[in-house]
Design a protein around this motif. Sequence first.
Motif, PDB file in Angstrom:
ATOM      1  N   ASP A  95      -0.691  -1.613  -3.768  1.00 42.07           N
ATOM      2  CA  ASP A  95      -1.099  -0.671  -4.817  1.00 42.07           C
ATOM      3  C   ASP A  95      -2.379   0.096  -4.487  1.00 42.07           C
ATOM      4  O   ASP A  95      -2.505   1.267  -4.809  1.00 42.07           O
ATOM      5  CB  ASP A  95      -1.297  -1.391  -6.156  1.00 42.07           C
ATOM      6  N   ASN A  96      -3.326  -0.559  -3.850  1.00 42.24           N
ATOM      7  CA  ASN A  96      -4.635   0.061  -3.626  1.00 42.24           C
ATOM      8  C   ASN A  96      -5.037   0.062  -2.156  1.00 42.24           C
ATOM      9  O   ASN A  96      -6.159  -0.292  -1.809  1.00 42.24           O
ATOM     10  CB  ASN A  96      -5.702  -0.664  -4.458  1.00 42.24           C
ATOM     11  N   LEU A  97      -4.144   0.506  -1.296  1.00 40.67           N
ATOM     12  CA  LEU A  97      -4.482   0.544   0.119  1.00 40.67           C
ATOM     13  C   LEU A  97      -5.518   1.628   0.402  1.00 40.67           C
ATOM     14  O   LEU A  97      -5.462   2.716  -0.155  1.00 40.67           O
ATOM     15  CB  LEU A  97      -3.231   0.827   0.957  1.00 40.67           C
ATOM     16  N   ASP A  98      -6.444   1.309   1.286  1.00 32.37           N
ATOM     17  CA  ASP A  98      -7.452   2.262   1.729  1.00 32.37           C
ATOM     18  C   ASP A  98      -6.812   3.179   2.775  1.00 32.37           C
ATOM     19  O   ASP A  98      -6.368   2.700   3.825  1.00 32.37           O
ATOM     20  CB  ASP A  98      -8.627   1.489   2.339  1.00 32.37           C
ATOM     21  N   PRO A  99      -6.755   4.488   2.528  1.00 38.37           N
ATOM     22  CA  PRO A  99      -6.084   5.388   3.478  1.00 38.37           C
ATOM     23  C   PRO A  99      -6.757   5.461   4.847  1.00 38.37           C
ATOM     24  O   PRO A  99      -6.155   5.905   5.810  1.00 38.37           O
ATOM     25  CB  PRO A  99      -6.113   6.746   2.774  1.00 38.37           C
ATOM     26  N   LYS A 100      -7.999   4.997   4.944  1.00 36.64           N
ATOM     27  CA  LYS A 100      -8.707   5.031   6.222  1.00 36.64           C
ATOM     28  C   LYS A 100      -8.500   3.758   7.046  1.00 36.64           C
ATOM     29  O   LYS A 100      -8.889   3.700   8.202  1.00 36.64           O
ATOM     30  CB  LYS A 100     -10.197   5.242   5.984  1.00 36.64           C
ATOM     31  N   SER A 101      -7.891   2.750   6.438  1.00 41.76           N
ATOM     32  CA  SER A 101      -7.702   1.468   7.126  1.00 41.76           C
ATOM     33  C   SER A 101      -6.335   1.386   7.775  1.00 41.76           C
ATOM     34  O   SER A 101      -5.397   2.067   7.375  1.00 41.76           O
ATOM     35  CB  SER A 101      -7.856   0.320   6.128  1.00 41.76           C
ATOM     36  N   ARG A 102      -6.253   0.517   8.786  1.00 42.25           N
ATOM     37  CA  ARG A 102      -4.980   0.205   9.424  1.00 42.25           C
ATOM     38  C   ARG A 102      -4.526  -1.154   8.898  1.00 42.25           C
ATOM     39  O   ARG A 102      -5.331  -2.085   8.822  1.00 42.25           O
ATOM     40  CB  ARG A 102      -5.131   0.145  10.936  1.00 42.25           C
ATOM     41  N   TYR A 103      -3.257  -1.248   8.583  1.00 45.03           N
ATOM     42  CA  TYR A 103      -2.700  -2.476   8.029  1.00 45.03           C
ATOM     43  C   TYR A 103      -1.604  -3.008   8.934  1.00 45.03           C
ATOM     44  O   TYR A 103      -0.951  -2.255   9.648  1.00 45.03           O
ATOM     45  CB  TYR A 103      -2.145  -2.227   6.630  1.00 45.03           C
ATOM     46  N   VAL A 104      -1.396  -4.317   8.858  1.00 45.34           N
ATOM     47  CA  VAL A 104      -0.352  -4.974   9.642  1.00 45.34           C
ATOM     48  C   VAL A 104       0.315  -6.039   8.779  1.00 45.34           C
ATOM     49  O   VAL A 104      -0.335  -6.670   7.946  1.00 45.34           O
ATOM     50  CB  VAL A 104      -0.931  -5.585  10.945  1.00 45.34           C
ATOM     51  N   THR A 105       1.612  -6.197   8.976  1.00 43.88           N
ATOM     52  CA  THR A 105       2.368  -7.209   8.258  1.00 43.88           C
ATOM     53  C   THR A 105       3.522  -7.683   9.118  1.00 43.88           C
ATOM     54  O   THR A 105       3.839  -7.067  10.143  1.00 43.88           O
ATOM     55  CB  THR A 105       2.869  -6.684   6.895  1.00 43.88           C
ATOM     56  N   ILE A 106       4.147  -8.777   8.712  1.00 42.02           N
ATOM     57  CA  ILE A 106       5.288  -9.347   9.416  1.00 42.02           C
ATOM     58  C   ILE A 106       6.493  -9.323   8.479  1.00 42.02           C
ATOM     59  O   ILE A 106       6.383  -9.729   7.313  1.00 42.02           O
ATOM     60  CB  ILE A 106       5.007 -10.804   9.838  1.00 42.02           C
ATOM     61  N   PHE A 107       7.609  -8.855   9.001  1.00 42.58           N
ATOM     62  CA  PHE A 107       8.868  -8.879   8.256  1.00 42.58           C
ATOM     63  C   PHE A 107       9.997  -9.307   9.180  1.00 42.58           C
ATOM     64  O   PHE A 107       9.882  -9.185  10.404  1.00 42.58           O
ATOM     65  CB  PHE A 107       9.234  -7.480   7.736  1.00 42.58           C
ATOM     66  N   ASP A 108      11.109  -9.727   8.566  1.00 47.25           N
ATOM     67  CA  ASP A 108      12.343  -9.807   9.320  1.00 47.25           C
ATOM     68  C   ASP A 108      12.961  -8.412   9.265  1.00 47.25           C
ATOM     69  O   ASP A 108      12.386  -7.492   8.668  1.00 47.25           O
ATOM     70  CB  ASP A 108      13.269 -10.898   8.771  1.00 47.25           C
ATOM     71  N   ILE A 109      14.108  -8.213   9.862  1.00 51.13           N
ATOM     72  CA  ILE A 109      14.701  -6.880   9.939  1.00 51.13           C
ATOM     73  C   ILE A 109      15.033  -6.329   8.553  1.00 51.13           C
ATOM     74  O   ILE A 109      14.716  -5.184   8.229  1.00 51.13           O
ATOM     75  CB  ILE A 109      15.947  -6.886  10.850  1.00 51.13           C
ATOM     76  N   ARG A 110      15.648  -7.136   7.716  1.00 52.13           N
ATOM     77  CA  ARG A 110      16.002  -6.676   6.368  1.00 52.13           C
ATOM     78  C   ARG A 110      14.738  -6.328   5.577  1.00 52.13           C
ATOM     79  O   ARG A 110      14.671  -5.319   4.884  1.00 52.13           O
ATOM     80  CB  ARG A 110      16.802  -7.761   5.643  1.00 52.13           C
TER      81      ARG A 110
END
Length: 193
Positions: A95-110
């Motif tokens: 909801d409140n991501l900083d547009p200047k930051s880089r984010y990373v996450t882990i998902f499966d394909i779906r």
Amino acid sequence: MINKKITIIVGCSSIGKDYALNYLVSSHNYKPLISHTTRPIRPNEKNGREYHFVNDKKFLKMIKNEELIEYRTYNTLQNGIPSVWYYGLSKKTIDNLDPKSRYVTIFDIRGAKDFIEYYGKDNCFVVMIRCDDKIKEERAKLRGGYSVEEWARRLMDDKIVFSDENTKGLIDWYIENNGTVDEFENELVNLNR
């Protein structure tokens, strides 16, 4: 440098996804998007750092209240007993991501596909980590909780889930993780160029 806000890491079991995320966070100023899960916490994990660990009742309530961008279940064996683990990313997380930051996450394909549908392909960069099956198995044994039956089930599932057919048009970058930690980190550094 990749100009997409969120790097999504995908890959089979015991491939190094958690290591890659933690390395990017600790060494390259990425911020993690933390998913919720009902799976048991592993040694050296901390609630709120790797995952938000919740019980089944809480997770099912989040599904019912449509609080999740994506979620999935895994049928697994825990100490030889069939179990279902839930994983999902809360809408509140982005909801409140900083547009200047880089984010990373882990998902499966779906999960990656569902997230991209929700958040937009132009805002995502999907990295798939690959590794030899024998090396993955050795890593799984070191991680703890290894069982031959569960590992065989995961390998069969991974061959389907990570097939070329399922990943076609999704993956932006591939990283091989068959060597040393230093070699793997050097591959990850390329994400910053």
